[in-house]
Write a protein that holds these residues in place. Structure first.
Motif, PDB file in Angstrom:
ATOM      1  N   THR A   4       1.287  -1.226   0.029  1.00  0.00           N
ATOM      2  CA  THR A   4       0.331  -0.301   0.204  1.00  0.00           C
ATOM      3  C   THR A   4       0.572   1.399   0.122  1.00  0.00           C
ATOM      4  OG1 THR A   4      -1.810   1.114   1.178  1.00  0.00           O
ATOM      5  CG2 THR A   4      -0.034  -0.051   2.619  1.00  0.00           C
ATOM      6  N   VAL A   5       0.778   2.306  -1.212  1.00  0.00           N
ATOM      7  CA  VAL A   5       0.990   3.629  -0.616  1.00  0.00           C
ATOM      8  C   VAL A   5       0.254   4.278  -0.399  1.00  0.00           C
ATOM      9  CG1 VAL A   5       2.982   2.998  -1.936  1.00  0.00           C
ATOM     10  CG2 VAL A   5       0.679   3.740  -3.325  1.00  0.00           C
ATOM     11  N   GLY A   6      -0.804   4.228  -0.190  1.00  0.00           N
ATOM     12  CA  GLY A   6      -2.345   5.329   0.782  1.00  0.00           C
ATOM     13  C   GLY A   6      -4.040   4.731  -0.390  1.00  0.00           C
ATOM     14  N   HIS A   7      -3.913   5.725  -0.794  1.00  0.00           N
ATOM     15  CA  HIS A   7      -5.037   5.651  -1.772  1.00  0.00           C
ATOM     16  C   HIS A   7      -5.191   5.910  -3.141  1.00  0.00           C
ATOM     17  CE1 HIS A   7      -8.581   6.957   1.226  1.00  0.00           C
ATOM     18  NE2 HIS A   7      -7.770   6.483   2.271  1.00  0.00           N
ATOM     19  N   GLU A   8      -5.599   5.219  -3.988  1.00  0.00           N
ATOM     20  CA  GLU A   8      -5.292   6.372  -4.926  1.00  0.00           C
ATOM     21  C   GLU A   8      -5.929   6.214  -6.356  1.00  0.00           C
ATOM     22  OE1 GLU A   8      -6.940   2.272  -6.898  1.00  0.00           O
ATOM     23  OE2 GLU A   8      -5.046   1.105  -6.016  1.00  0.00           O
ATOM     24  N   GLN A   9      -6.795   7.972  -5.532  1.00  0.00           N
ATOM     25  CA  GLN A   9      -7.004   9.110  -5.904  1.00  0.00           C
ATOM     26  C   GLN A   9      -5.944  10.108  -5.483  1.00  0.00           C
ATOM     27  OE1 GLN A   9      -9.068   9.646  -9.070  1.00  0.00           O
ATOM     28  NE2 GLN A   9      -8.510   7.290  -8.480  1.00  0.00           N
ATOM     29  N   GLU A  10      -5.828  11.329  -5.635  1.00  0.00           N
ATOM     30  CA  GLU A  10      -5.147  12.754  -5.028  1.00  0.00           C
ATOM     31  C   GLU A  10      -5.647  13.310  -4.195  1.00  0.00           C
ATOM     32  OE1 GLU A  10      -3.342  15.321  -7.290  1.00  0.00           O
ATOM     33  OE2 GLU A  10      -2.515  14.380  -8.844  1.00  0.00           O
ATOM     34  N   GLY A  22      -8.172  15.882  -4.091  1.00  0.00           N
ATOM     35  CA  GLY A  22      -7.959  17.438  -3.955  1.00  0.00           C
ATOM     36  C   GLY A  22      -6.766  17.879  -3.249  1.00  0.00           C
ATOM     37  N   GLY A  23      -5.895  16.579  -3.201  1.00  0.00           N
ATOM     38  CA  GLY A  23      -4.157  16.878  -2.517  1.00  0.00           C
ATOM     39  C   GLY A  23      -4.246  16.711  -1.559  1.00  0.00           C
ATOM     40  N   LYS A  24      -4.607  15.171  -1.032  1.00  0.00           N
ATOM     41  CA  LYS A  24      -4.407  15.206   0.180  1.00  0.00           C
ATOM     42  C   LYS A  24      -3.375  13.719  -0.219  1.00  0.00           C
ATOM     43  CE  LYS A  24      -6.915  12.489   4.534  1.00  0.00           C
ATOM     44  NZ  LYS A  24      -7.675  12.267   4.827  1.00  0.00           N
ATOM     45  N   TRP A  25      -3.767  13.573  -0.830  1.00  0.00           N
ATOM     46  CA  TRP A  25      -2.559  12.158  -2.024  1.00  0.00           C
ATOM     47  C   TRP A  25      -1.929  12.651  -2.572  1.00  0.00           C
ATOM     48  CZ3 TRP A  25      -2.504   7.994   1.834  1.00  0.00           C
ATOM     49  CH2 TRP A  25      -3.153   8.303   2.622  1.00  0.00           C
ATOM     50  N   PRO A  26      -1.282  13.430  -2.782  1.00  0.00           N
ATOM     51  CA  PRO A  26      -0.695  14.173  -3.789  1.00  0.00           C
ATOM     52  C   PRO A  26       0.088  13.272  -4.556  1.00  0.00           C
ATOM     53  CG  PRO A  26       0.690  14.878  -2.152  1.00  0.00           C
ATOM     54  CD  PRO A  26      -0.489  13.935  -1.133  1.00  0.00           C
ATOM     55  N   TYR A  27       0.503  11.898  -4.097  1.00  0.00           N
ATOM     56  CA  TYR A  27       1.455  10.958  -4.606  1.00  0.00           C
ATOM     57  C   TYR A  27       0.745   9.771  -5.274  1.00  0.00           C
ATOM     58  CZ  TYR A  27       5.094  13.927  -2.784  1.00  0.00           C
ATOM     59  OH  TYR A  27       5.722  14.967  -2.588  1.00  0.00           O
ATOM     60  N   ALA A  28      -0.744   9.822  -5.022  1.00  0.00           N
ATOM     61  CA  ALA A  28      -1.331   8.736  -5.459  1.00  0.00           C
ATOM     62  C   ALA A  28      -0.716   7.799  -6.774  1.00  0.00           C
ATOM     63  CB  ALA A  28      -3.191   9.002  -5.592  1.00  0.00           C
ATOM     64  N   GLY A  29      -0.573   8.470  -7.784  1.00  0.00           N
ATOM     65  CA  GLY A  29      -0.292   7.659  -9.495  1.00  0.00           C
ATOM     66  C   GLY A  29       0.636   6.923  -8.938  1.00  0.00           C
ATOM     67  N   THR A  30       2.007   6.506  -7.686  1.00  0.00           N
ATOM     68  CA  THR A  30       2.191   5.719  -7.797  1.00  0.00           C
ATOM     69  C   THR A  30       1.902   4.492  -7.511  1.00  0.00           C
ATOM     70  OG1 THR A  30       3.774   7.263  -6.200  1.00  0.00           O
ATOM     71  CG2 THR A  30       3.810   5.243  -5.890  1.00  0.00           C
ATOM     72  N   ALA A  31       0.281   3.855  -7.152  1.00  0.00           N
ATOM     73  CA  ALA A  31      -0.474   3.424  -7.609  1.00  0.00           C
ATOM     74  C   ALA A  31      -0.499   2.511  -8.347  1.00  0.00           C
ATOM     75  CB  ALA A  31      -2.084   2.943  -6.974  1.00  0.00           C
ATOM     76  N   GLU A  32      -0.267   3.631  -9.163  1.00  0.00           N
ATOM     77  CA  GLU A  32      -0.599   3.104 -10.845  1.00  0.00           C
ATOM     78  C   GLU A  32       0.673   2.310 -11.806  1.00  0.00           C
ATOM     79  OE1 GLU A  32      -3.030   2.228 -12.796  1.00  0.00           O
ATOM     80  OE2 GLU A  32      -4.600   3.087 -10.841  1.00  0.00           O
ATOM     81  N   ALA A  33       1.891   2.572 -10.321  1.00  0.00           N
ATOM     82  CA  ALA A  33       3.250   2.478 -11.595  1.00  0.00           C
ATOM     83  C   ALA A  33       3.071   0.645 -10.728  1.00  0.00           C
ATOM     84  CB  ALA A  33       3.944   2.999 -10.773  1.00  0.00           C
ATOM     85  N   ILE A  34       2.296   1.132  -9.276  1.00  0.00           N
ATOM     86  CA  ILE A  34       2.835  -0.506  -8.049  1.00  0.00           C
ATOM     87  C   ILE A  34       1.828  -1.820  -9.648  1.00  0.00           C
ATOM     88  CG2 ILE A  34       2.282  -2.173  -6.944  1.00  0.00           C
ATOM     89  CD1 ILE A  34       2.466   0.489  -4.745  1.00  0.00           C
ATOM     90  N   LYS A  35       0.770  -1.400  -9.863  1.00  0.00           N
ATOM     91  CA  LYS A  35       0.162  -2.180 -10.400  1.00  0.00           C
ATOM     92  C   LYS A  35       0.550  -2.366 -12.152  1.00  0.00           C
ATOM     93  CE  LYS A  35      -4.254  -0.561  -8.615  1.00  0.00           C
ATOM     94  NZ  LYS A  35      -5.419   0.340  -8.978  1.00  0.00           N
ATOM     95  N   ALA A  36       1.439  -1.185 -12.548  1.00  0.00           N
ATOM     96  CA  ALA A  36       2.209  -1.381 -13.719  1.00  0.00           C
ATOM     97  C   ALA A  36       2.821  -3.128 -13.816  1.00  0.00           C
ATOM     98  CB  ALA A  36       2.888  -0.164 -13.920  1.00  0.00           C
TER      99      ALA A  36
END
Length: 244
Positions: A169-175, A177-191
């Motif tokens: 886990t790196v947290g949530h998969e959506q930003e 409103g800026g609470k999870w600014p690195y949410a895009g990392t989840a997609e890198a993990i899936k890739a």
């Protein structure tokens, strides 16, 4: 932030209790216990704590280890009774960031081991000397140094890179409103073929199969004590696994 069994040491599996039982206290007896009971009482000793390697990647969030994550991990490991040895690679940093400006300092060069020694208060060992046989678990605090000085990306992604199909886990998969600014990392993990598990900042995810524990930490923009609590949850799970 990621914690794994010591380079996949086979002895590390899940346990039921987060902390080793402390020696019990006996009531005061005016006559004293019988000799055999006294010998048994004094002969008992607490179990040695799990041996944990903490792997650092420098000193400073933008070019090394995130200090608060490392410090929180050390506090929770100490409270949990772990034996901790700190490691870092003896290599030059990828680059040096001026943390007052958030920009590279072109004229500076620093060594990852020397910088990590600041966090370790000088008690640190070259990562080349880390042996799986000597440790029950390894913890990798986050910070951009995990990407720049250890491998390809932030700490949980290290596991996704080397363990096919791992859950992190790196947290949530959506930003949000800026609470999870690195949410895009989840997609890198899936890739990379790993599974990303959505968790809150105070939570930790346990991959029982791979004996891996991860928590979002500073992937979330939140109060420092929430980060501290999430790292505490991660350390608790690591020590549960290590004590089995």
């Amino acid at each position: 932030m990621a914690a794994v069994r010591a380079l996949l040491a086979p002895r590390l599996v899940a346990a039921a209790s987060p902390f080793a039982p402390a020696p019990g206290l006996r009531p005061l007896l005016l006559t004293g216990p019988a000799p055999a009971s006294r010998a048994a009482f004094h002969g008992s000793a607490p179990r040695p704590g799990p041996r944990v390697a903490l792997v650092l990647s420098g000193c400073g969030v933008y070019d090394g280890t995130e200090l608060h994550e490392a410090s929180a991990a050390l506090v929770h490991l100490s409270r949990g009774g772990a034996e901790v040895q700190i490691f870092a690679p003896n290599i030059p940093q990828m680059h040096v960031i001026d943390h007052t400006k958030g920009q590279p300092s072109e004229s500076e060069t620093r060594n990852v081991l020397a910088e990590s020694a600041r966090i370790a208060r000088g008690k640190i060992t070259d990562l080349a000397q880390l042996s799986a046989a000597n440790h029950d678990a390894a913890i990798f605090p986050g910070g951009f140094g995990a990407a720049k000085n250890l491998l390809c990306c932030i700490a949980p992604v290290l596991a996704a890179k080397v363990l096919p199909g791992v859950e992190v886990t790196v947290g949530h998969e959506q930003e949000e409103g800026g609470k999870w600014p690195y949410a895009g990392t989840a997609e890198a993990i899936k890739a990379m073929g790993a599974k990303h598990c959505v968790k809150g900042v105070t939570e930790a995810h346990v991959d029982q199969k791979n004996k891996l524990v991860t928590t979002p930490a500073f992937m979330c923009e939140t109060a420092l004590h929430h980060i501290h609590d999430g790292i505490g949850a991660m350390v608790k799970k690591v020590l549960e696994l290590a004590r089995k």
